[in-house]
Scaffold this active site. Structure first.
Site, PDB file in Angstrom:
ATOM      1  N   CYS A  69       0.837  -1.206   0.000  1.00 56.51           N
ATOM      2  CA  CYS A  69       0.000   0.000   0.000  1.00 56.51           C
ATOM      3  C   CYS A  69       0.868   1.252   0.000  1.00 56.51           C
ATOM      4  CB  CYS A  69      -0.928   0.002   1.215  1.00 56.51           C
ATOM      5  SG  CYS A  69      -2.019   1.447   1.284  1.00 56.51           S
TER       6      CYS A  69
ATOM      7  N   CYS B 158      -0.499   4.065   2.185  1.00 59.07           N
ATOM      8  CA  CYS B 158      -0.295   3.837   3.622  1.00 59.07           C
ATOM      9  C   CYS B 158       1.139   4.119   4.031  1.00 59.07           C
ATOM     10  CB  CYS B 158      -0.624   2.386   3.979  1.00 59.07           C
ATOM     11  SG  CYS B 158      -2.242   1.811   3.434  1.00 59.07           S
ATOM     12  N   ASP B 159       2.100   3.644   3.238  1.00 61.32           N
ATOM     13  CA  ASP B 159       3.490   3.608   3.688  1.00 61.32           C
ATOM     14  C   ASP B 159       4.449   4.497   2.903  1.00 61.32           C
ATOM     15  OD1 ASP B 159       2.748   1.703   5.607  1.00 61.32           O
ATOM     16  OD2 ASP B 159       2.979   0.074   4.158  1.00 61.32           O
TER      17      ASP B 159
END
Length: 316
Positions: free
Chosen positions: A136, A139-140
């Site tokens: 992701c 997300c990261d």
């Protein structure tokens, strides 16, 4: 064989399942949550979460999911650490059977089984999970500002991940096993024109390396063909962009599911085509796949279930 009865059965946990449990509990529906074989969902495999509102200094994924779980318990949700393996939605009350043969009869069901990221199957992916390997970018990606990263895949998903990462990272490699991108023309144009994206065609990843975290990837060009060549690239992050598989197999034949396996809902509501069956989170979301959006649909599913039970005179 045990049997139980509930007004609301929530299948799956994660942000959607636990949020649905919080709202259903506060509506006095006494929900039962079956957490599944990964209590807390994909976020329990994530290290720090910085984009969920309320955690201004960030929070570990496991801690955040424990907080949501505790909140659902506080309001009276019953949480069972087992997995629903079979369902029968042909008649009400709906019949669901867990992995120990226990049967739950439910007046309504909220499906929150999530989706699993597709991986290459390399042992190193597991070794460096959360230590440079991610599925992701949204997300990261923040953790890789001004660093070098790689994205595996040649479709629209991979292109979207690469484009997002290119706004943060100093260099983005796209590792594409074919000699072309499968993505739409507009996505092809965008990635090929982005200066800090380099596309490595005809390449396969055969391993990752690094002392404690990802420091590089072992690649092979023209795998199994004349001119086969092995080489390494130095990277700090390795992102999978080959898609997700919704965890919806047990529901096929009972509710409408699209070609990719995602549950079809009557947006903006969470109703499926079967009255009394609702879906929330990543199992019904091929687009956003974020914790906050999953939590939002969990809220809506619980409210939709409450309204349904009132209208069918099942609310007490």
């Amino acid at each position: 064989m045990s049997e139980s009865k509930t007004k609301v059965l929530i299948i799956g946990s994660g942000p959607a399942g636990y949020t649905a449990g919080i709202y259903a509990s506060r509506a006095n529906l006494s929900p039962i949550i079956y957490e599944g074989d990964q209590p807390g969902g994909q976020l329990t495999q994530t290290t720090e979460v910085e984009n969920f509102p309320g955690y201004h200094q960030g929070v570990q994924g496991v801690e955040m999911m424990q907080n949501l779980r505790d909140q659902a318990l506080r309001f009276g949700a019953e949480i069972i650490s087992r997995k629903i393996e079979k369902v029968d939605f042909s008649d009400r009350p709906f019949k669901c059977i867990d992995d120990r043969g226990g049967v739950v009869f439910a007046d309504s069901v909220i499906i929150c089984t999530g989706a699993s990221a597709k991986y290459l199957g390399l042992p190193d992916e597991e070794k460096y999970n959360g230590l440079g390997v991610s599925a992701c970018a949204t997300c990261d990606g923040f953790f890789y500002r001004k660093k070098k990263v790689a994205v595996v895949g040649g479709g629209d998903t991979a292109c979207e991940e690469a484009l997002y990462l290119s706004t943060l990272a100093s260099k983005v490699y796209m590792i594409v096993r074919k000699d072309y991108l499968r993505a739409s023309d507009i996505m092809k144009k965008r990635v090929t024109e982005r200066e800090n994206i380099e596309i490595l065609y005809n390449c396969n990843t055969i391993g990752l390396y690094g002392k404690d975290v990802v420091e590089g990837a072992h690649l092979v060009k023209y795998l199994g063909k004349p001119g086969e060549e092995k080489f390494d690239i130095d990277i700090d992050g390795f992102f999978l962009g080959i898609g997700h598989k919704p965890n919806t197999d047990i529901f096929k034949g009972y509710i409408d599911i699209d070609a990719e396996g995602y549950i079809k809902v009557n947006s903006p509501h969470t109703h499926t085509n079967v009255a009394g069956i609702f879906a929330a989170g990543d199992c019904a979301d091929p687009y956003y796949r974020q914790a906050i959006s999953a939590a939002g649909t969990g809220c809506r599913a619980a409210m939709d279930a409450e309204k349904y039970l009132i209208e069918t005179e099942d609310f007490v």
